[in-house]
Design an enzyme around this catalytic site. Sequence first.
Site, PDB file in Angstrom:
ATOM      1  N   LYS B  45       0.826  -1.206   0.000  1.00 39.40           N
ATOM      2  CA  LYS B  45       0.000   0.000   0.000  1.00 39.40           C
ATOM      3  C   LYS B  45       0.862   1.258   0.000  1.00 39.40           C
ATOM      4  CE  LYS B  45      -3.916   1.861   2.489  1.00 39.40           C
ATOM      5  NZ  LYS B  45      -4.576   2.254   1.224  1.00 39.40           N
ATOM      6  N   GLY B  46       0.388   2.283  -0.696  1.00 40.18           N
ATOM      7  CA  GLY B  46       1.153   3.508  -0.866  1.00 40.18           C
ATOM      8  C   GLY B  46       1.585   4.146   0.449  1.00 40.18           C
ATOM      9  N   GLY B  72      -8.157   7.242   0.119  1.00 39.48           N
ATOM     10  CA  GLY B  72      -7.316   8.400   0.390  1.00 39.48           C
ATOM     11  C   GLY B  72      -5.979   8.044   1.015  1.00 39.48           C
ATOM     12  N   CYS B 130      -2.805   8.733  -7.919  1.00 40.08           N
ATOM     13  CA  CYS B 130      -3.973   8.467  -7.073  1.00 40.08           C
ATOM     14  C   CYS B 130      -4.972   9.611  -7.210  1.00 40.08           C
ATOM     15  CB  CYS B 130      -3.590   8.300  -5.614  1.00 40.08           C
ATOM     16  SG  CYS B 130      -5.045   7.984  -4.589  1.00 40.08           S
ATOM     17  N   LYS B 165       3.659   4.706 -12.019  1.00 40.47           N
ATOM     18  CA  LYS B 165       2.260   4.284 -12.205  1.00 40.47           C
ATOM     19  C   LYS B 165       1.420   5.436 -12.736  1.00 40.47           C
ATOM     20  CE  LYS B 165      -1.454   1.883  -9.664  1.00 40.47           C
ATOM     21  NZ  LYS B 165      -1.744   1.162  -8.399  1.00 40.47           N
ATOM     22  N   ILE B 191      -3.331   0.768 -15.536  1.00 39.60           N
ATOM     23  CA  ILE B 191      -3.786   2.093 -15.171  1.00 39.60           C
ATOM     24  C   ILE B 191      -4.155   2.143 -13.691  1.00 39.60           C
ATOM     25  CG2 ILE B 191      -4.673   2.669 -17.455  1.00 39.60           C
ATOM     26  CD1 ILE B 191      -7.506   1.996 -16.500  1.00 39.60           C
ATOM     27  N   GLY B 217     -11.982  -2.518 -11.174  1.00 39.88           N
ATOM     28  CA  GLY B 217     -12.774  -3.716 -11.426  1.00 39.88           C
ATOM     29  C   GLY B 217     -13.008  -3.976 -12.906  1.00 39.88           C
ATOM     30  N   GLY B 265      -5.668  -6.365  -8.838  1.00 36.83           N
ATOM     31  CA  GLY B 265      -6.077  -5.489  -7.739  1.00 36.83           C
ATOM     32  C   GLY B 265      -7.363  -5.912  -7.067  1.00 36.83           C
TER      33      GLY B 265
END
Lengths: 266, 303
Positions: B45-46, B72, B130, B165, B191, B217, B265
């Site tokens: 995770k970022g 977020g 993001c 990314k 993407i 998705g 993902g």
Amino acid sequence: MVIDRQARLVEVESWGDYFLFTFYSPEIARQAQPGQFLMIKVSENTQPLLRRPISLHNAEENQLQIFFQVAGTGTRLLSMKKPGESIDLLGPLGKGFSLQPELSGREIFCVGGGRGIAPLYYLARKLRSSGARPVIFYGGRSRTDLPLKNRLQTTGFEVLVSTDDGSDGFPGLVTSLVEAELKKRQPAYLYACGPDPMMEKLAEICRRKNLEAQFSLESIMGCGFGACWGCVRKIRRNGQEKYLKVCQDGPVFPLEEIVWQESNDG
Amino acid sequence: MVDLSVDLGFLKLKNPVIAASGTFGYGLEFKPFYDLDLLGGFVVKGLYFKPREGNRPPRLVETPGGLINSIGLQGIGVEAFCREILPELAGLKTAVIVNVCGEEEDEYARVAEYLGRHQGIAALELNISCPNVREGGRCPAQSPEATYRTVKKVKRVTSLPLITKLSPNVTDITAVALAAEEAGTEAISLINTLLAMAVDLKTRKPKLGNVMGGLSGPAIKPIAVRMVFQVARSVKVPVIGMGGIFSAEDALEFMMAGAAAVQVGTANFVDPDACLKIIGGLTTWAEAHGLKKIREVTGSLMA
């Protein structure tokens, strides 16, 4: 925590929008604790995409029970499953109710609003077997919203019901019933599960009466096991307010930790 | 026996399947489900420098074939990650990739520089895309210039390989990809999610607490395949494709369109072992098609 891809649905009971499912799922049943939940795959395709979080109603030997209300696409698909079908269950998940050993011999209030009654049966059973005296409060809009009433009574629990429209039991909100009973009794602890407005009101009553409590919260969940951070609620812990995961840090939180103004609409 | 390995030049993977950032926690969340060593790799995770609170709930809404999230980038920050998580990941025989975030360009460099002083990291993925952290879903990946500057700044402070990314919320994805390549990125992943929104008719309010979010998705897969195709034709660095991959067939589509590897993902939420199923499915598909090396699929599109 296991994935049981072949949990067999052995029994379905229903009352209007409410459903009680019994699954044969030995591995999950063995690990389950009151207040924990399952993530259930309701569709073989991508509509809906995500599993649905459903709390455990009971676990005994090799079997699990869930009690749920049809609330949208996912629960409607789930309600259409038939006995004999295999269903993909992930669980048991989350931190359930913690049972205080000092409660033995004492009266304990278990307050459920609508489908929030689901986890309280399993909890009440555990409380009773540990020597405490659970009193189940079961509130609904109308008497048709109290489908588990008879079952709870026949298993020997003291059950106090309320209906908003006065069609059964105490006329009014379950929180008013709890307040009325608190004038007569002195429970040692309170557990609750239900819609947010009910829980927020209960929180206020508990604080006023200095009654310790644990609440089971609902949230929209992505994964159910801590990977997505989608289900958070604002929780006050160690003097700090932060977003904690309902799926992993909850769904059960002590009353004093829950911050109500940021509550989920979910 | 099918050879599933792929070589990104700066990094060899045992198979082309990487679990995507934001859907795989810090990796440890998936340990109860399977041996992480079976993965080509995973992206944690970022991370910002400091812990981050994330956006107000509700943070998730389902739409047909998709999921909009507005998490977020809630997270523990890079210091706690290196102190508490990284030691737990040490010894894994899979590529551990760390997703790097920043409020501004210098923070990306600070986080990358800090991570570069630690062992056990195979590469960094620069999250310049993001949609959930700035007003109006803006991000550096929406501008070739900002992309170039950010990649360049990070290159200067670390020798770890960089995967940049990209965001689909742009007019010309190839211009951004070329800027990242020119600044020295070792690979491009794409993407990230598509800026999206849903409305509750009863309350007339947005369904997400943060109003807008990022769509992921199966619903976004065709857009992702198209963008991977465009970028793979434009740059020389390897491309890692993602966006709605739920099956081996989905992964193969991306590879044919030019992806050297893929990321999985949202599928991880639905099936915690989705990556394993996809890896297994790649072998099955290769065997059925008499293919000895899965890497031969990359760019094999007849167009």
